[in-house]
Design a protein around this motif. Structure first.
Motif, PDB file in Angstrom:
ATOM      1  N   GLU A  49      11.553  -1.813  -3.185  1.00 24.86           N
ATOM      2  CA  GLU A  49      12.981  -1.925  -2.873  1.00 24.86           C
ATOM      3  C   GLU A  49      13.540  -0.651  -2.231  1.00 24.86           C
ATOM      4  OE1 GLU A  49      14.880  -3.166  -6.480  1.00 24.86           O
ATOM      5  OE2 GLU A  49      13.794  -5.080  -6.555  1.00 24.86           O
ATOM      6  N   PRO A  50      13.080   0.541  -2.638  1.00 26.50           N
ATOM      7  CA  PRO A  50      13.574   1.758  -1.984  1.00 26.50           C
ATOM      8  C   PRO A  50      13.329   1.789  -0.477  1.00 26.50           C
ATOM      9  CG  PRO A  50      12.511   2.323  -4.043  1.00 26.50           C
ATOM     10  CD  PRO A  50      12.216   0.873  -3.796  1.00 26.50           C
ATOM     11  N   THR A  51      12.212   1.226  -0.031  1.00 19.85           N
ATOM     12  CA  THR A  51      11.925   1.221   1.409  1.00 19.85           C
ATOM     13  C   THR A  51      12.878   0.300   2.155  1.00 19.85           C
ATOM     14  OG1 THR A  51       9.600   1.796   1.093  1.00 19.85           O
ATOM     15  CG2 THR A  51      10.180   0.689   3.150  1.00 19.85           C
ATOM     16  N   ILE A  52      13.165  -0.858   1.593  1.00 19.15           N
ATOM     17  CA  ILE A  52      14.141  -1.752   2.227  1.00 19.15           C
ATOM     18  C   ILE A  52      15.515  -1.089   2.245  1.00 19.15           C
ATOM     19  CG2 ILE A  52      15.262  -4.006   2.113  1.00 19.15           C
ATOM     20  CD1 ILE A  52      12.337  -4.138   2.913  1.00 19.15           C
ATOM     21  N   GLU A  53      15.857  -0.387   1.188  1.00 15.06           N
ATOM     22  CA  GLU A  53      17.138   0.329   1.155  1.00 15.06           C
ATOM     23  C   GLU A  53      17.180   1.401   2.244  1.00 15.06           C
ATOM     24  OE1 GLU A  53      19.871   3.022  -1.912  1.00 15.06           O
ATOM     25  OE2 GLU A  53      18.231   1.786  -2.714  1.00 15.06           O
ATOM     26  N   LYS A  89      13.418   8.647 -10.888  1.00 14.16           N
ATOM     27  CA  LYS A  89      13.162   7.469 -11.723  1.00 14.16           C
ATOM     28  C   LYS A  89      11.688   7.337 -12.095  1.00 14.16           C
ATOM     29  CE  LYS A  89      17.035   4.464 -10.472  1.00 14.16           C
ATOM     30  NZ  LYS A  89      17.440   3.113 -10.002  1.00 14.16           N
ATOM     31  N   VAL A  90      10.807   7.676 -11.149  1.00  9.71           N
ATOM     32  CA  VAL A  90       9.369   7.474 -11.403  1.00  9.71           C
ATOM     33  C   VAL A  90       8.661   8.751 -11.857  1.00  9.71           C
ATOM     34  CG1 VAL A  90       9.282   5.594  -9.721  1.00  9.71           C
ATOM     35  CG2 VAL A  90       8.686   7.913  -8.989  1.00  9.71           C
ATOM     36  N   ALA A  91       9.394   9.872 -11.898  1.00 11.34           N
ATOM     37  CA  ALA A  91       8.785  11.173 -12.207  1.00 11.34           C
ATOM     38  C   ALA A  91       7.989  11.189 -13.511  1.00 11.34           C
ATOM     39  CB  ALA A  91       9.851  12.262 -12.227  1.00 11.34           C
ATOM     40  N   PRO A  92       8.494  10.619 -14.621  1.00  7.95           N
ATOM     41  CA  PRO A  92       7.737  10.688 -15.880  1.00  7.95           C
ATOM     42  C   PRO A  92       6.346  10.079 -15.786  1.00  7.95           C
ATOM     43  CG  PRO A  92       9.994   9.983 -16.289  1.00  7.95           C
ATOM     44  CD  PRO A  92       9.802   9.956 -14.792  1.00  7.95           C
ATOM     45  N   ILE A  93       6.166   9.122 -14.881  1.00  7.70           N
ATOM     46  CA  ILE A  93       4.865   8.477 -14.729  1.00  7.70           C
ATOM     47  C   ILE A  93       3.976   9.257 -13.774  1.00  7.70           C
ATOM     48  CG2 ILE A  93       3.675   6.379 -13.986  1.00  7.70           C
ATOM     49  CD1 ILE A  93       6.224   4.837 -14.682  1.00  7.70           C
ATOM     50  N   ILE A  94       4.523   9.586 -12.612  1.00  3.81           N
ATOM     51  CA  ILE A  94       3.663  10.098 -11.544  1.00  3.81           C
ATOM     52  C   ILE A  94       3.283  11.562 -11.706  1.00  3.81           C
ATOM     53  CG2 ILE A  94       4.659   8.433  -9.938  1.00  3.81           C
ATOM     54  CD1 ILE A  94       6.126  10.718  -8.582  1.00  3.81           C
ATOM     55  N   ASN A  95       4.027  12.307 -12.506  1.00  7.55           N
ATOM     56  CA  ASN A  95       3.757  13.745 -12.616  1.00  7.55           C
ATOM     57  C   ASN A  95       2.720  14.114 -13.668  1.00  7.55           C
ATOM     58  OD1 ASN A  95       5.532  14.364 -10.549  1.00  7.55           O
ATOM     59  ND2 ASN A  95       7.280  14.644 -11.930  1.00  7.55           N
ATOM     60  N   LYS A  96       2.160  13.129 -14.354  1.00  8.98           N
ATOM     61  CA  LYS A  96       1.142  13.414 -15.359  1.00  8.98           C
ATOM     62  C   LYS A  96      -0.112  13.989 -14.690  1.00  8.98           C
ATOM     63  CE  LYS A  96       2.591   9.871 -18.663  1.00  8.98           C
ATOM     64  NZ  LYS A  96       2.212   8.585 -19.340  1.00  8.98           N
ATOM     65  N   LYS A  97      -0.583  15.133 -15.194  1.00  2.99           N
ATOM     66  CA  LYS A  97      -1.758  15.772 -14.612  1.00  2.99           C
ATOM     67  C   LYS A  97      -3.027  15.043 -15.032  1.00  2.99           C
ATOM     68  CE  LYS A  97      -4.178  20.175 -14.092  1.00  2.99           C
ATOM     69  NZ  LYS A  97      -4.193  21.630 -14.382  1.00  2.99           N
ATOM     70  N   VAL A  98      -3.922  14.830 -14.068  1.00  2.00           N
ATOM     71  CA  VAL A  98      -5.199  14.177 -14.321  1.00  2.00           C
ATOM     72  C   VAL A  98      -6.343  15.173 -14.229  1.00  2.00           C
ATOM     73  CG1 VAL A  98      -6.811  12.407 -13.499  1.00  2.00           C
ATOM     74  CG2 VAL A  98      -4.345  11.955 -13.476  1.00  2.00           C
ATOM     75  N   GLY A  99      -6.229  16.112 -13.285  1.00  2.00           N
ATOM     76  CA  GLY A  99      -7.307  17.079 -13.107  1.00  2.00           C
ATOM     77  C   GLY A  99      -6.935  18.135 -12.100  1.00  2.00           C
ATOM     78  N   GLU A 100      -7.947  18.880 -11.655  1.00  2.00           N
ATOM     79  CA  GLU A 100      -7.752  19.979 -10.709  1.00  2.00           C
ATOM     80  C   GLU A 100      -8.835  19.886  -9.638  1.00  2.00           C
ATOM     81  OE1 GLU A 100      -5.429  23.570  -9.908  1.00  2.00           O
ATOM     82  OE2 GLU A 100      -5.284  22.277 -11.683  1.00  2.00           O
ATOM     83  N   SER A 101      -8.409  19.786  -8.372  1.00  2.00           N
ATOM     84  CA  SER A 101      -9.370  19.682  -7.274  1.00  2.00           C
ATOM     85  C   SER A 101      -9.690  21.074  -6.730  1.00  2.00           C
ATOM     86  CB  SER A 101      -8.811  18.806  -6.149  1.00  2.00           C
ATOM     87  OG  SER A 101      -9.724  18.735  -5.077  1.00  2.00           O
ATOM     88  N   ALA A 130       0.842  -1.197   0.000  1.00  2.00           N
ATOM     89  CA  ALA A 130       0.000   0.000   0.000  1.00  2.00           C
ATOM     90  C   ALA A 130       0.876   1.246   0.000  1.00  2.00           C
ATOM     91  CB  ALA A 130      -0.943   0.010   1.195  1.00  2.00           C
ATOM     92  N   SER A 131       1.967   1.178  -0.734  1.00  2.19           N
ATOM     93  CA  SER A 131       2.975   2.241  -0.737  1.00  2.19           C
ATOM     94  C   SER A 131       2.702   3.262  -1.830  1.00  2.19           C
ATOM     95  CB  SER A 131       4.370   1.639  -0.969  1.00  2.19           C
ATOM     96  OG  SER A 131       4.640   0.596  -0.058  1.00  2.19           O
ATOM     97  N   PRO A 132       3.194   4.488  -1.652  1.00  2.00           N
ATOM     98  CA  PRO A 132       3.097   5.484  -2.719  1.00  2.00           C
ATOM     99  C   PRO A 132       4.031   5.118  -3.874  1.00  2.00           C
ATOM    100  CG  PRO A 132       4.339   6.347  -0.866  1.00  2.00           C
ATOM    101  CD  PRO A 132       3.787   5.039  -0.426  1.00  2.00           C
ATOM    102  N   PRO A 133       3.892   5.791  -5.017  1.00  2.00           N
ATOM    103  CA  PRO A 133       4.624   5.384  -6.220  1.00  2.00           C
ATOM    104  C   PRO A 133       6.140   5.330  -6.075  1.00  2.00           C
ATOM    105  CG  PRO A 133       2.905   6.937  -6.783  1.00  2.00           C
ATOM    106  CD  PRO A 133       2.951   6.885  -5.297  1.00  2.00           C
ATOM    107  N   VAL A 134       6.742   6.248  -5.313  1.00  2.00           N
ATOM    108  CA  VAL A 134       8.199   6.297  -5.243  1.00  2.00           C
ATOM    109  C   VAL A 134       8.773   4.982  -4.728  1.00  2.00           C
ATOM    110  CG1 VAL A 134       8.366   7.234  -2.888  1.00  2.00           C
ATOM    111  CG2 VAL A 134      10.149   7.769  -4.574  1.00  2.00           C
ATOM    112  N   SER A 135       7.993   4.254  -3.936  1.00  6.98           N
ATOM    113  CA  SER A 135       8.430   2.938  -3.463  1.00  6.98           C
ATOM    114  C   SER A 135       7.764   1.818  -4.251  1.00  6.98           C
ATOM    115  CB  SER A 135       8.115   2.783  -1.973  1.00  6.98           C
ATOM    116  OG  SER A 135       8.589   1.547  -1.466  1.00  6.98           O
ATOM    117  N   ALA A 136       6.453   1.917  -4.457  1.00  7.44           N
ATOM    118  CA  ALA A 136       5.695   0.824  -5.067  1.00  7.44           C
ATOM    119  C   ALA A 136       6.121   0.538  -6.502  1.00  7.44           C
ATOM    120  CB  ALA A 136       4.205   1.134  -5.016  1.00  7.44           C
ATOM    121  N   LEU A 137       6.380   1.577  -7.280  1.00  9.84           N
ATOM    122  CA  LEU A 137       6.745   1.369  -8.676  1.00  9.84           C
ATOM    123  C   LEU A 137       8.119   0.736  -8.827  1.00  9.84           C
ATOM    124  CD1 LEU A 137       5.372   4.602 -10.401  1.00  9.84           C
ATOM    125  CD2 LEU A 137       4.289   2.361 -10.158  1.00  9.84           C
TER     126      LEU A 137
END
Length: 535
Positions: A103-107, A335-347, A92-99
């Motif tokens: 392994e980043p969390t174990i590191e 490493k994960v920036a190209p995926i996670i930074n895509k805009k979906v909408g505006e709250s 249930a991790s955020p993208p920086v670890s889950a993607l």
């Protein structure tokens, strides 16, 4: 020059374990120091929250780089420090670890210097083989080779179904100034209820109390008298009386009297109390807090003679984040920036998981609406534990939504009768628990009275347009695969008919938000209404 003395116990030699307590003279020559002070720094339910800041008491807290600073500062206060965790470090991790397969969390845990940990139910999210790869090391197609954890993981009560053989060791002994401290690790036996069937396929979870008592006997034969249990099991504590409920309370009452400390987890709550002479401590979740347990051990007997605990919040104000961990976080963010930074909408405003008096939340309504829309069903139901974070006001990215729904559960459509729906909703009050699990819903409304019998609390079931839902009426419903399989004790889902697997829940939320008028919002609109008194 400080003097030394050496003592080897006969009992230790007979047991095949060499125990060598080393004492140092105090300021008075010839008078040995009979006690050693040990510090345990504990973490639980971190869930890979490397780069996530949360609010505690209205203040910013969390993030791994701030947590690392706190742990290192505490470590400086006592060189006799061990760092331990009670499970759910990943999953249930955020993208920086889950993607990156967590392994980043174990590191992170390796870099900070953890000494021992146990499993939580979420370590099994991708099955026990992937869990073992992450801990012991191995190759994954998405990330390549990984060395694994630098410290032992314990799981005394998890065995393979076919062979009965344990996946990991049950206990380990750590020596501080020559004094042995035994650690036993267990995960909640209810893990199958909190996981999809595929996640726990092939493994069995044994009763925690029986297994702990068995491991205590082993430790005592090895000459260990100071015993700490790392238990991924929890409860809730009354702020006024200090009393706790939940399964960790029951375990403390039943386990061997030689258990000194239980470092708990799973319930994402603060605990700090003593039950049956066992110190129980748990530090919230997500790295927003950690536990600091101070022990005084008698060198001659090996027993813990004093014990106390504090729960320390990791507030940001006035604290400099650890540069080494900050660099680790940035490396994986890039490493994960190209995926996670895509805009979906505006709250238009912040949408939170905070429930009304009846348990309905803004974000819960948004997620349930998205799932009903995507699956084109009459109604939808969403487990609150599957919504892992709030949504901030402003730009909404794919990464924000992944952090909210990180499980990658497929959606499932099915058919339920009105009678089944009512039975299902009554399962929100599980037997033996004081804490209801209020499902987030879409497409219908209902009322409940907590003062009524547990299996008959739900009334006034209606469709969203106000039409009553009768017992013999058939509705199309949608839920994620976890709920559909009876997760969280909602077993009525197992009896649903005509199940059809749909897209991933995250994709449903992304697609739903994209088609909304922008900026979008959601509100608590009375779908769930509480009448009467009680929980």
């Amino acid at each position: 020059m400080r003097g030394k003395w050496l003592r080897i116990t006969v009992g230790a030699l007979l047991c095949g374990a060499l125990v060598v307590p080393i004492a140092y003279a105090n300021s008075e020559p010839g008078k040995p120091q009979r006690q050693v002070d040990v510090q345990l720094l504990g973490l639980n339910d971190f869930h890979g929250q490397l780069d996530i800041t949360r609010k505690v008491n209205g203040k910013e807290a969390g993030r791994a780089d701030y947590l690392a600073t706190y742990l290192k500062e505490r470590q400086k206060q006592n060189p006799n420090t061990l760092m331990v965790h009670s499970g759910d470090m990943v999953g249930a991790s955020p993208p920086v670890s889950a993607l990156m397969q967590d392994e980043p969390t174990i590191e992170f845990l390796n870099t900070v210097g953890f000494d021992v940990g146990t499993l939580g139910n979420h370590e099994f999210d991708e099955g026990y083989k992937e869990m073992l790869r992450l801990i012991k090391g191995g190759r994954h197609d998405a990330t390549g080779d990984f060395a694994g954890a630098d410290f032992p993981y314990l799981a005394a009560n998890v065995v393979k179904k076919k062979t009965g053989k344990r996946l990991l060791r049950g206990h380990v002994t750590k020596k501080v100034k020559g004094v042995p401290i035994g650690f036993i690790g267990v995960v909640t036996k209810d893990a199958p209820k909190a996981a999809t069937p595929t996640a726990v396929k092939g493994v069995k979870f044994l009763d925690e109390t029986k297994v702990i008592n068995r491991e205590v006997k082993k430790l005592k034969r090895e000459g260990v008298r100071s015993i700490v249990v790392l238990a991924h099991e929890g409860g809730f504590q009354d702020e006024k009386t200090g009393a706790i409920n939940g399964r960790i309370n029951d375990i403390a009452k039943k386990v061997n009297k030689d258990v000194d400390v239980i470092m708990a987890g799973h319930s994402h709550s603060n605990l700090n109390t003593t039950v049956n002479n066992k110190l129980i401590v748990q530090a919230n979740c997500y790295g927003t807090a950690f536990s600091d347990v101070d022990l005084t051990i008698d060198r001659r007997t090996g027993d813990i003679v004093k014990k106390k605990a504090n729960v320390v919040n990791t507030y940001h104000k006035g604290v400099t984040p650890d540069p080494k961990i900050a660099a680790l976080i940035k490396k994986y963010q890039d490493k994960v920036a190209p995926i996670i930074n895509k805009k979906v909408g505006e709250s238009a405003n912040e949408l939170t998981r905070t429930g009304s008096a009846a348990g309905e939340s803004q974000l819960g309504n948004l997620v349930a609406d998205a799932q009903r829309w995507k699956m084109k069903t009459d109604i939808s139901l969403m487990n609150p534990g599957g919504i892992r974070s709030d949504l901030n006001k402003g730009k909404v990215t794919w990464g924000d939504l992944y952090t909210i729904q990180p499980f990658n559960n497929n959606m499932v459509s099915m058919k339920l009768t009105g009678k089944q729906l009512k039975q299902l909703l009554n399962q929100q009050w599980p037997e033996g628990s004081n804490e209801p699990r209020i499902l987030q819903i879409s497409g219908f409304t209902y009322k409940y009275d907590p003062s009524r019998p547990a299996k008959d609390r739900v009334t006034d079931l209606k469709k969203a347009d106000g039409t009553p839902i009768t017992d013999d009426q058939t509705l199309t419903a949608s839920a994620n695969a976890f709920l559909s399989a009876g997760g969280d004790g909602f077993t009525v889902f197992k009896d649903a008919k005509d199940k059809v697997v749909g897209p991933v829940d995250l994709d449903a939320l992304v697609d739903y938000i994209k088609q909304l008028p922008q900026p979008f919002t959601a509100k608590i609109d009375g779908r769930i209404q509480k009448v009467g008194k009680g929980k």
